[in-house]
Design a protein around this motif. Structure first.
Motif, PDB file in Angstrom:
ATOM      1  N   GLU A  71     -22.255  37.237  29.670  1.00 29.05           N
ATOM      2  CA  GLU A  71     -21.628  38.117  28.684  1.00 29.05           C
ATOM      3  C   GLU A  71     -22.686  38.655  27.710  1.00 29.05           C
ATOM      4  OE1 GLU A  71     -18.567  37.984  24.888  1.00 29.05           O
ATOM      5  OE2 GLU A  71     -18.692  36.216  26.176  1.00 29.05           O
ATOM      6  N   LEU A  72     -23.550  37.775  27.240  1.00 33.76           N
ATOM      7  CA  LEU A  72     -24.593  38.197  26.303  1.00 33.76           C
ATOM      8  C   LEU A  72     -25.544  39.197  26.940  1.00 33.76           C
ATOM      9  CD1 LEU A  72     -25.399  34.811  24.558  1.00 33.76           C
ATOM     10  CD2 LEU A  72     -24.187  36.777  23.584  1.00 33.76           C
ATOM     11  N   LEU A  73     -25.932  38.935  28.164  1.00 30.97           N
ATOM     12  CA  LEU A  73     -26.834  39.857  28.862  1.00 30.97           C
ATOM     13  C   LEU A  73     -26.173  41.226  29.030  1.00 30.97           C
ATOM     14  CD1 LEU A  73     -28.307  37.442  31.548  1.00 30.97           C
ATOM     15  CD2 LEU A  73     -29.514  38.378  29.551  1.00 30.97           C
ATOM     16  N   GLY A  81     -30.495  48.044  18.902  1.00 25.15           N
ATOM     17  CA  GLY A  81     -31.455  46.987  18.591  1.00 25.15           C
ATOM     18  C   GLY A  81     -30.996  45.610  19.054  1.00 25.15           C
ATOM     19  N   GLY A  82     -29.985  45.579  19.912  1.00 24.57           N
ATOM     20  CA  GLY A  82     -29.447  44.307  20.386  1.00 24.57           C
ATOM     21  C   GLY A  82     -28.464  43.669  19.413  1.00 24.57           C
ATOM     22  N   ARG A  83     -27.991  44.439  18.433  1.00 23.81           N
ATOM     23  CA  ARG A  83     -27.102  43.911  17.389  1.00 23.81           C
ATOM     24  C   ARG A  83     -25.848  43.257  17.953  1.00 23.81           C
ATOM     25  NH1 ARG A  83     -26.041  43.892  12.219  1.00 23.81           N
ATOM     26  NH2 ARG A  83     -27.793  45.212  11.629  1.00 23.81           N
ATOM     27  N   ARG A  84     -25.122  43.941  18.830  1.00 22.51           N
ATOM     28  CA  ARG A  84     -23.869  43.380  19.381  1.00 22.51           C
ATOM     29  C   ARG A  84     -24.149  42.082  20.123  1.00 22.51           C
ATOM     30  NH1 ARG A  84     -21.513  47.266  23.154  1.00 22.51           N
ATOM     31  NH2 ARG A  84     -20.083  45.583  23.593  1.00 22.51           N
ATOM     32  N   GLN A  85     -25.237  42.085  20.877  1.00 19.68           N
ATOM     33  CA  GLN A  85     -25.603  40.881  21.619  1.00 19.68           C
ATOM     34  C   GLN A  85     -25.893  39.728  20.653  1.00 19.68           C
ATOM     35  OE1 GLN A  85     -29.543  40.649  23.381  1.00 19.68           O
ATOM     36  NE2 GLN A  85     -28.634  39.944  25.307  1.00 19.68           N
ATOM     37  N   LEU A  86     -26.654  39.996  19.616  1.00 18.68           N
ATOM     38  CA  LEU A  86     -27.008  38.948  18.656  1.00 18.68           C
ATOM     39  C   LEU A  86     -25.794  38.461  17.866  1.00 18.68           C
ATOM     40  CD1 LEU A  86     -30.438  40.289  17.403  1.00 18.68           C
ATOM     41  CD2 LEU A  86     -30.021  38.217  18.764  1.00 18.68           C
ATOM     42  N   GLU A  87     -24.917  39.383  17.499  1.00 18.98           N
ATOM     43  CA  GLU A  87     -23.704  38.969  16.785  1.00 18.98           C
ATOM     44  C   GLU A  87     -22.856  38.047  17.652  1.00 18.98           C
ATOM     45  OE1 GLU A  87     -23.120  42.865  13.873  1.00 18.98           O
ATOM     46  OE2 GLU A  87     -22.033  42.791  15.787  1.00 18.98           O
ATOM     47  N   ARG A  88     -22.702  38.400  18.912  1.00 21.44           N
ATOM     48  CA  ARG A  88     -21.910  37.555  19.824  1.00 21.44           C
ATOM     49  C   ARG A  88     -22.609  36.228  20.074  1.00 21.44           C
ATOM     50  NH1 ARG A  88     -17.491  35.289  21.195  1.00 21.44           N
ATOM     51  NH2 ARG A  88     -17.154  35.056  23.421  1.00 21.44           N
ATOM     52  N   LYS A  89     -23.926  36.252  20.183  1.00 23.55           N
ATOM     53  CA  LYS A  89     -24.682  35.011  20.396  1.00 23.55           C
ATOM     54  C   LYS A  89     -24.475  34.061  19.222  1.00 23.55           C
ATOM     55  CE  LYS A  89     -29.299  33.277  21.472  1.00 23.55           C
ATOM     56  NZ  LYS A  89     -30.721  33.651  21.603  1.00 23.55           N
ATOM     57  N   VAL A  90     -24.547  34.577  18.009  1.00 22.02           N
ATOM     58  CA  VAL A  90     -24.311  33.754  16.824  1.00 22.02           C
ATOM     59  C   VAL A  90     -22.912  33.152  16.877  1.00 22.02           C
ATOM     60  CG1 VAL A  90     -23.992  33.828  14.311  1.00 22.02           C
ATOM     61  CG2 VAL A  90     -25.998  34.911  15.350  1.00 22.02           C
ATOM     62  N   GLN A  91     -21.927  33.964  17.229  1.00 19.08           N
ATOM     63  CA  GLN A  91     -20.545  33.482  17.308  1.00 19.08           C
ATOM     64  C   GLN A  91     -20.413  32.376  18.359  1.00 19.08           C
ATOM     65  OE1 GLN A  91     -17.711  36.349  18.817  1.00 19.08           O
ATOM     66  NE2 GLN A  91     -16.055  35.446  17.616  1.00 19.08           N
ATOM     67  N   LEU A  92     -20.989  32.586  19.537  1.00 17.79           N
ATOM     68  CA  LEU A  92     -20.916  31.574  20.595  1.00 17.79           C
ATOM     69  C   LEU A  92     -21.615  30.290  20.184  1.00 17.79           C
ATOM     70  CD1 LEU A  92     -21.554  33.811  23.733  1.00 17.79           C
ATOM     71  CD2 LEU A  92     -19.424  32.593  23.178  1.00 17.79           C
ATOM     72  N   LEU A  93     -22.770  30.418  19.544  1.00 12.60           N
ATOM     73  CA  LEU A  93     -23.514  29.232  19.113  1.00 12.60           C
ATOM     74  C   LEU A  93     -22.769  28.482  18.010  1.00 12.60           C
ATOM     75  CD1 LEU A  93     -27.151  30.616  19.206  1.00 12.60           C
ATOM     76  CD2 LEU A  93     -26.134  28.932  20.761  1.00 12.60           C
ATOM     77  N   GLU A  94     -22.139  29.214  17.084  1.00 11.94           N
ATOM     78  CA  GLU A  94     -21.344  28.553  16.038  1.00 11.94           C
ATOM     79  C   GLU A  94     -20.158  27.811  16.652  1.00 11.94           C
ATOM     80  OE1 GLU A  94     -20.504  31.682  13.232  1.00 11.94           O
ATOM     81  OE2 GLU A  94     -22.364  31.303  12.126  1.00 11.94           O
ATOM     82  N   ASP A  95     -19.497  28.430  17.625  1.00 10.07           N
ATOM     83  CA  ASP A  95     -18.387  27.763  18.321  1.00 10.07           C
ATOM     84  C   ASP A  95     -18.875  26.496  19.023  1.00 10.07           C
ATOM     85  OD1 ASP A  95     -16.766  29.844  17.489  1.00 10.07           O
ATOM     86  OD2 ASP A  95     -16.632  30.789  19.474  1.00 10.07           O
ATOM     87  N   HIS A  96     -20.012  26.606  19.681  1.00 12.72           N
ATOM     88  CA  HIS A  96     -20.570  25.447  20.388  1.00 12.72           C
ATOM     89  C   HIS A  96     -20.943  24.348  19.397  1.00 12.72           C
ATOM     90  CE1 HIS A  96     -22.428  23.182  23.549  1.00 12.72           C
ATOM     91  NE2 HIS A  96     -23.574  23.164  22.895  1.00 12.72           N
ATOM     92  N   LEU A  97     -21.512  24.727  18.270  1.00  8.95           N
ATOM     93  CA  LEU A  97     -21.886  23.747  17.249  1.00  8.95           C
ATOM     94  C   LEU A  97     -20.659  22.998  16.736  1.00  8.95           C
ATOM     95  CD1 LEU A  97     -24.064  22.454  15.500  1.00  8.95           C
ATOM     96  CD2 LEU A  97     -23.788  24.360  13.891  1.00  8.95           C
ATOM     97  N   GLN A  98     -19.555  23.697  16.526  1.00 12.47           N
ATOM     98  CA  GLN A  98     -18.324  23.034  16.089  1.00 12.47           C
ATOM     99  C   GLN A  98     -17.867  21.999  17.115  1.00 12.47           C
ATOM    100  OE1 GLN A  98     -15.466  26.113  15.266  1.00 12.47           O
ATOM    101  NE2 GLN A  98     -16.280  26.506  13.215  1.00 12.47           N
ATOM    102  N   LYS A  99     -17.958  22.351  18.400  1.00  9.45           N
ATOM    103  CA  LYS A  99     -17.570  21.406  19.447  1.00  9.45           C
ATOM    104  C   LYS A  99     -18.494  20.193  19.465  1.00  9.45           C
ATOM    105  CE  LYS A  99     -15.686  25.022  22.387  1.00  9.45           C
ATOM    106  NZ  LYS A  99     -15.951  25.869  23.549  1.00  9.45           N
ATOM    107  N   VAL A 100     -19.781  20.434  19.308  1.00 10.25           N
ATOM    108  CA  VAL A 100     -20.751  19.340  19.310  1.00 10.25           C
ATOM    109  C   VAL A 100     -20.531  18.438  18.095  1.00 10.25           C
ATOM    110  CG1 VAL A 100     -23.214  18.803  19.085  1.00 10.25           C
ATOM    111  CG2 VAL A 100     -22.462  20.557  20.703  1.00 10.25           C
ATOM    112  N   GLU A 101     -20.242  19.032  16.940  1.00  9.06           N
ATOM    113  CA  GLU A 101     -19.987  18.241  15.738  1.00  9.06           C
ATOM    114  C   GLU A 101     -18.723  17.402  15.895  1.00  9.06           C
ATOM    115  OE1 GLU A 101     -20.171  21.192  12.634  1.00  9.06           O
ATOM    116  OE2 GLU A 101     -22.345  20.955  12.445  1.00  9.06           O
TER     117      GLU A 101
END
Length: 129
Positions: A71-73, A81-101
């Motif tokens: 999806e990110l690719l 400038g890759g903004r949409r990709q980076l915004e989605r990456k941040v969202q996915l990483l935050e979601d993953h961090l919540q699961k890990v926590e």
């Protein structure tokens, strides 16, 4: 066998550069995340594919799955400038961090329970006379 140029990389160079196994690189190819060209039986990765693999490997190490990475690719757009990709990456990483926590909290509870059980085993039992 010819060496790869500065703009073309063989799988061995990829493996050494990123600290992954050849199997992992072939897996990313099988998933359609990268598409190296061929020189005989050798896979040859362009500079574009090399950078794409860097992105994939970093995302995998951060805990993202192949579907999320695809999806990110797909979101990459140099026009923004890759903004949409980076915004989605941040969202996915935050979601993953919540699961890990949440998993970390569950592990802490289980460790505390097990330590309490060990302490209970170590206490002398009172013997009724």
């Amino acid at each position: 066998m010819a060496m790869a140029s500065a703009d073309h990389y063989k799988i061995g160079q990829i493996v050494r550069a990123f600290g992954v196994t050849p199997r992992a690189v072939r897996y990313y190819e099988a998933c359609g995340l990268v598409n190296p060209s061929r020189s005989g039986s050798d896979r040859v990765f362009s500079r574009f594919e090399y950078e794409r693999l860097r992105f994939i490997i970093e995302a995998r190490r951060a805990g993202l799955g192949v579907i999320d990475i695809q999806e990110l690719l797909d979101l990459h757009d140099p026009r923004d400038g890759g903004r949409r990709q980076l915004e989605r990456k941040v969202q996915l990483l935050e979601d993953h961090l919540q699961k890990v926590e949440a998993q970390r909290q569950a592990l802490r509870v289980e460790i505390d329970r097990s330590q309490s059980a060990l302490k209970a085993l170590d206490r002398p039992t009172s013997r009724a006379a």
